[in-house]
Every structure is written in structure tokens, then in C-alpha cells.
Design a protein around this motif. Structure first.
Motif, PDB file in Angstrom:
ATOM      1  N   ALA A 135      -5.849  13.304  15.236  1.00  0.00           N
ATOM      2  CA  ALA A 135      -5.337  12.201  14.456  1.00  0.00           C
ATOM      3  C   ALA A 135      -3.818  13.477  14.120  1.00  0.00           C
ATOM      4  CB  ALA A 135      -6.095  12.765  13.016  1.00  0.00           C
ATOM      5  N   ALA A 136      -3.847  14.640  13.941  1.00  0.00           N
ATOM      6  CA  ALA A 136      -2.095  15.349  14.748  1.00  0.00           C
ATOM      7  C   ALA A 136      -1.579  14.743  15.347  1.00  0.00           C
ATOM      8  CB  ALA A 136      -2.610  16.916  14.090  1.00  0.00           C
ATOM      9  N   ARG A 137      -1.798  14.315  16.559  1.00  0.00           N
ATOM     10  CA  ARG A 137      -1.468  14.544  17.460  1.00  0.00           C
ATOM     11  C   ARG A 137      -0.729  13.046  17.214  1.00  0.00           C
ATOM     12  NH1 ARG A 137      -5.524  16.967  21.646  1.00  0.00           N
ATOM     13  NH2 ARG A 137      -4.621  18.739  22.393  1.00  0.00           N
ATOM     14  N   ALA A 138      -1.806  12.144  17.266  1.00  0.00           N
ATOM     15  CA  ALA A 138      -0.853  10.540  16.732  1.00  0.00           C
ATOM     16  C   ALA A 138       0.190  10.994  15.081  1.00  0.00           C
ATOM     17  CB  ALA A 138      -1.963   9.990  16.124  1.00  0.00           C
ATOM     18  N   MET A 174       0.751  -1.444   0.199  1.00  0.00           N
ATOM     19  CA  MET A 174      -0.011  -0.186   0.108  1.00  0.00           C
ATOM     20  C   MET A 174       1.199   1.278  -0.448  1.00  0.00           C
ATOM     21  SD  MET A 174      -1.224  -0.148   4.084  1.00  0.00           S
ATOM     22  CE  MET A 174      -1.960   1.222   3.921  1.00  0.00           C
ATOM     23  N   PRO A 175       0.203   2.516  -0.201  1.00  0.00           N
ATOM     24  CA  PRO A 175       0.840   3.539  -0.202  1.00  0.00           C
ATOM     25  C   PRO A 175       1.403   4.267   1.043  1.00  0.00           C
ATOM     26  CG  PRO A 175      -0.745   3.776  -1.839  1.00  0.00           C
ATOM     27  CD  PRO A 175      -0.878   2.716  -1.189  1.00  0.00           C
ATOM     28  N   ALA A 176       2.972   4.234   1.169  1.00  0.00           N
ATOM     29  CA  ALA A 176       3.112   5.023   1.870  1.00  0.00           C
ATOM     30  C   ALA A 176       2.655   5.597   2.463  1.00  0.00           C
ATOM     31  CB  ALA A 176       4.237   5.478   2.338  1.00  0.00           C
ATOM     32  N   ASP A 177       2.330   7.235   1.875  1.00  0.00           N
ATOM     33  CA  ASP A 177       0.999   7.782   2.716  1.00  0.00           C
ATOM     34  C   ASP A 177      -0.105   7.618   3.491  1.00  0.00           C
ATOM     35  OD1 ASP A 177       0.120   7.557   0.114  1.00  0.00           O
ATOM     36  OD2 ASP A 177      -0.215   9.479   0.092  1.00  0.00           O
ATOM     37  N   VAL A 178      -0.658   6.459   2.897  1.00  0.00           N
ATOM     38  CA  VAL A 178      -2.024   5.709   3.573  1.00  0.00           C
ATOM     39  C   VAL A 178      -2.010   5.125   4.646  1.00  0.00           C
ATOM     40  CG1 VAL A 178      -3.802   4.187   2.670  1.00  0.00           C
ATOM     41  CG2 VAL A 178      -2.640   5.721   0.876  1.00  0.00           C
ATOM     42  N   ASP A 194       1.603  21.443  10.359  1.00  0.00           N
ATOM     43  CA  ASP A 194       1.718  20.273   8.496  1.00  0.00           C
ATOM     44  C   ASP A 194       1.412  19.483   9.032  1.00  0.00           C
ATOM     45  OD1 ASP A 194       3.853  22.030   7.323  1.00  0.00           O
ATOM     46  OD2 ASP A 194       5.448  21.316   8.137  1.00  0.00           O
ATOM     47  N   ASP A 195       1.438  18.895  10.283  1.00  0.00           N
ATOM     48  CA  ASP A 195       0.603  17.313  11.008  1.00  0.00           C
ATOM     49  C   ASP A 195      -0.875  18.057  10.385  1.00  0.00           C
ATOM     50  OD1 ASP A 195       2.489  16.458  12.176  1.00  0.00           O
ATOM     51  OD2 ASP A 195       2.223  17.948  13.900  1.00  0.00           O
ATOM     52  N   VAL A 196      -1.595  18.862  10.750  1.00  0.00           N
ATOM     53  CA  VAL A 196      -2.975  19.196  10.019  1.00  0.00           C
ATOM     54  C   VAL A 196      -3.325  19.006   9.381  1.00  0.00           C
ATOM     55  CG1 VAL A 196      -4.998  20.759  10.329  1.00  0.00           C
ATOM     56  CG2 VAL A 196      -3.399  20.311  12.349  1.00  0.00           C
ATOM     57  N   GLN A 197      -2.574  19.345   8.264  1.00  0.00           N
ATOM     58  CA  GLN A 197      -1.983  19.898   6.177  1.00  0.00           C
ATOM     59  C   GLN A 197      -2.171  18.581   5.988  1.00  0.00           C
ATOM     60  OE1 GLN A 197       0.548  22.771   5.650  1.00  0.00           O
ATOM     61  NE2 GLN A 197      -0.470  24.343   6.815  1.00  0.00           N
ATOM     62  N   ALA A 198      -1.855  17.698   6.666  1.00  0.00           N
ATOM     63  CA  ALA A 198      -1.026  15.783   5.813  1.00  0.00           C
ATOM     64  C   ALA A 198      -2.485  15.355   5.996  1.00  0.00           C
ATOM     65  CB  ALA A 198       0.264  15.033   6.428  1.00  0.00           C
ATOM     66  N   LEU A 199      -3.939  15.963   6.770  1.00  0.00           N
ATOM     67  CA  LEU A 199      -4.210  14.168   7.305  1.00  0.00           C
ATOM     68  C   LEU A 199      -5.700  15.276   6.775  1.00  0.00           C
ATOM     69  CD1 LEU A 199      -2.812  13.590  10.525  1.00  0.00           C
ATOM     70  CD2 LEU A 199      -3.293  12.004   8.644  1.00  0.00           C
ATOM     71  N   ALA A 200      -5.634  16.154   6.486  1.00  0.00           N
ATOM     72  CA  ALA A 200      -6.952  17.259   6.072  1.00  0.00           C
ATOM     73  C   ALA A 200      -7.858  16.571   4.980  1.00  0.00           C
ATOM     74  CB  ALA A 200      -6.589  18.687   5.868  1.00  0.00           C
ATOM     75  N   VAL A 201      -7.642  16.404   4.121  1.00  0.00           N
ATOM     76  CA  VAL A 201      -7.967  15.251   3.062  1.00  0.00           C
ATOM     77  C   VAL A 201      -9.100  14.114   3.397  1.00  0.00           C
ATOM     78  CG1 VAL A 201      -8.003  15.077   0.637  1.00  0.00           C
ATOM     79  CG2 VAL A 201      -6.890  16.523   1.673  1.00  0.00           C
ATOM     80  N   THR A 202      -7.718  13.447   4.462  1.00  0.00           N
ATOM     81  CA  THR A 202      -8.017  11.628   4.319  1.00  0.00           C
ATOM     82  C   THR A 202      -9.115  11.686   6.168  1.00  0.00           C
ATOM     83  OG1 THR A 202      -6.929  11.476   6.304  1.00  0.00           O
ATOM     84  CG2 THR A 202      -7.081  10.791   3.792  1.00  0.00           C
ATOM     85  N   VAL A 203      -8.765  13.146   6.286  1.00  0.00           N
ATOM     86  CA  VAL A 203     -10.301  13.039   8.161  1.00  0.00           C
ATOM     87  C   VAL A 203     -11.208  14.112   7.738  1.00  0.00           C
ATOM     88  CG1 VAL A 203      -9.979  14.453  10.351  1.00  0.00           C
ATOM     89  CG2 VAL A 203      -8.078  13.114   9.595  1.00  0.00           C
TER      90      VAL A 203
END
Length: 342
Positions: free
Chosen positions: A287-290, A58-62, A303-312
Motif C-alpha cells: 500500500a505504501a508503494r501505491a 467521501m473524505p479525501a483521505d479515505v 510518511d507513506d507507511v504512517q499515513a496508511l498504518a491505521v487503515t492497514v
């Protein structure tokens, strides 16, 4: 006929039978759980990452989203075509956690009792006995959840939100940790599916798509076979300690203000009928804390929030009727671009 009380505080059925509460387990005072340090959470994340990556291509970002979801104590929705590894992901996660795995295949005739359990009459004892459903597990895979009827889908609401189920008026706690991984087929081209309502979608911390593996990953899959083993690298108790540590990762007021403005931007977008809710803010912060802990940091960055924004956030939005199919993703991406981190 009336139920007859017994000296132990429970009841037994009178002739012809009445529902009898199952004996409650003795209350045991749990030992105090010592949370892990952020560095220990990061090392645990490395072990989980290596174990799952060896079993699922699976993709690393997923994979990062999956790990952040688990460490934040959330649930995962996977939308993809059959055969790309959704079931294998759930099984591998259960193996790495050394926890109990249960699978539910959703169909149109599936009932809520098939998921949460039911009271079954025992003729030998003259009482009803509770038979726990598959939701009493650490990792629960609900395969093709959108093939189940809305009534059955709603049976998961209490389990996912309250971590308990109520059967015949009696609430029963679920084992901890408990992660629901639900899969669904894309609605287009699949007859006999029931789209998840907004209240159900809102219970999933994140939604991902595994996609097809790369050519090299697929070659490795053919060499290793369909189900390479995933090793147990932790246990449920240690995962709970990691989740406790993640909850303590610091989020400064400017970061909280950034999250609030990001949510507001989704509500004000011209393609949005309904934007992100306050619950969405709580979940993206969790999720950003994780993600911060997985990277060995004791504080959250934008950066943590931005990386997860779409999936969350994307699966929680309700675009306007005239909006394109990709509108939810576009709304979140536009919000991330427009809102400046402070």
C-alpha cells in the motif's frame, strides 16, 4: 455408472449422469504487458480520483486509501452505517475501471455456491455445466458481509487470496484484476450478524469508514441526485500495468527496517493480545508503494507507511479482552509515535 471418455480429453456422463468437467478454454499466450512509469501511474490516479470524487461524496483521505488499495491489488473492507455511499463507491470504481461489476447481498441463508458458482445439470446435453458466480467480476461488492454465516464467509477466502475458486475439485481462475469491496454494519446494535474471523479480516488490505459527508458535500449531493455518473478513465488491462509498476517502486532497507520495528511495536503493546503479522508487513509495504506512486515518487517514504498504518493494520490486531473498543486504533497510533523513522 462410469463417466465415458471422449476423444477431446474430456468426459461425458454415462446414463443417470456423473459430473463432467466443463471444457477448458483454449490456452492463449497473453501479450507481454508493459508496465507504466510512475508518472503515468500518478496521472492515472488523478483521473480515478476525479471520476470517483464526482460520484461519491467521501473524505479525501479515505479516497486515497481506496486508490492505494486498488493499485496495490488488495481488497477493501468498509464498515459504516447504511446509506452513506458504500454501494455507490463500488459501482463507481467499476465504472472508472470499465470492468464488470457484481453485487452480493449477504443474508443468513446465503451459501458459498451463491458466491463462487456451481455445476448445474443440463438435461439437454446430459452433462453438468459450470455456472459462474458473481465473484467472476473485476469489482465484487459483498454487501453486509457480516450477515452471512461463517461457512459462506469462508467461501471468499480462496477467491481473495489465490484469485481462483475450486468447485467440485476443479480450480477456475478469476478475471484480473479482481477487487473485493465488502461492507459490514457496526456490530453494536445490529442483531443477526457474524463477526468476521481473523483469517478473513487478514485478507482485506485496508478497512475504512466513509462517514457522513460535510454540509457542502451533502448540498451538492442533493443538487446532483443520488447517483451521478462516473466516467470510465481506464480499463482492466491498463490497471494491471499500473499495479505492475507499483510493485516496482523502490523501498530502501532503512524503510524496511522501519516497517519491521513498527510491526514489533504492535506485538509488544500492553493492549495487544495478537499483534500485526508478517503478512501485514507485506501488505502495508504494498500500500505504501501505491501511495508513493500516486504522489509521483519512485521510492517509498516513512510518511507513506504512517499515513496508511491505521487503515492497514488496525483491523488485523486482536486486543486483550479488557481493552476498550478503540484499542486496535490506539495500538497502531502508539506504535507510529514510538517508532522513529531512520
Amino acid at each position: 455408472m462410469e463417466a465415458i471418455p471422449e476423444s477431446n480429453g474430456h468426459t461425458r456422463a454415462a446414463p443417470h449422469g456423473r459430473l463432467t468437467p466443463a471444457p477448458r478454454p483454449l490456452s492463449v499466450t497473453p501479450r507481454e504487458r508493459v508496465p507504466l512509469t510512475v508518472d503515468e501511474v500518478a496521472r492515472l490516479g488523478d483521473r480515478l480520483r476525479d471520476s470517483i470524487a464526482g460520484a461519491v461524496r467521501m473524505p479525501a483521505d479515505v479516497l486515497e486509501v481506496v486508490l492505494a488499495t486498488v493499485l496495490a491489488g488488495g481488497h477493501l473492507l468498509v464498515e459504516d452505517h447504511p446509506g452513506v455511499g458504500k454501494t455507490q463507491l463500488a459501482r463507481s470504481l467499476a465504472r472508472t475501471l470499465d470492468g464488470r461489476f457484481a453485487r452480493v447481498q449477504a443474508t443468513v441463508d446465503l451459501l458459498p455456491a451463491d458466491i463462487v458458482g456451481a455445476n448445474v445439470w443440463r438435461a439437454d446435453s446430459g452433462e453438468f455445466e459450470f455456472r459462474a458466480g458473481p465473484v467472476f467480476a473485476n469489482v465484487v461488492l459483498v454487501d453486509e458481509i457480516n450477515r452471512a454465516t461463517p461457512k459462506t464467509q469462508s467461501g471468499l477466502l480462496e477467491a481473495m487470496e489465490e484469485r481462483q475458486v475450486t468447485v467440485d475439485g476443479e480450480s477456475r481462475p478469476l478475471p484480473a484484476p479482481m477487487v473485493v469491496i465488502a461492507t459490514q454494519n457496526p456490530a453494536a446494535g445490529y442483531d443477526g450478524t457474524y463477526p468476521l474471523p481473523p483469517a478473513q479480516l487478514d485478507r482485506f488490505l485496508s478497512q475504512v469508514s466513509l462517514g457522513y459527508p460535510t454540509a457542502d458535500q451533502e448540498m451538492e449531493l442533493l443538487r446532483a441526485g443520488p447517483e451521478p455518473g462516473a466516467a470510465a478513465v481506464t480499463d482492466p488491462e491498463r490497471l494491471l500495468a499500473a499495479q505492475q509498476a507499483v510493485a516496482g517502486v523502490h523501498a530502501a532497507d532503512p524503510l524496511l527496517r522501519y516497517v519491521v520495528e513498527l510491526l514489533a511495536a504492535t506485538r509488544d503493546h500492553p493492549l495487544a493480545e495478537v499483534g500485526a503479522s508478517p503478512r501485514a508487513g507485506l501488505l502495508i509495504l504494498a500500500a505504501a508503494r501505491a501511495r508513493a506512486a500516486l504522489n509521483g515518487r519512485a521510492f517509498v517514504l516513512p510518511d507513506d507507511v504512517q499515513a496508511l498504518a491505521v487503515t492497514v493494520l488496525a483491523h488485523r490486531l486482536q486486543p486483550t479482552a479488557a481493552a476498550p473498543a478503540s484499542a486496535a486504533r490506539e495500538i497502531v497510533e502508539d506504535a507510529v509515535r514510538q517508532v522513529r523513522a531512520r
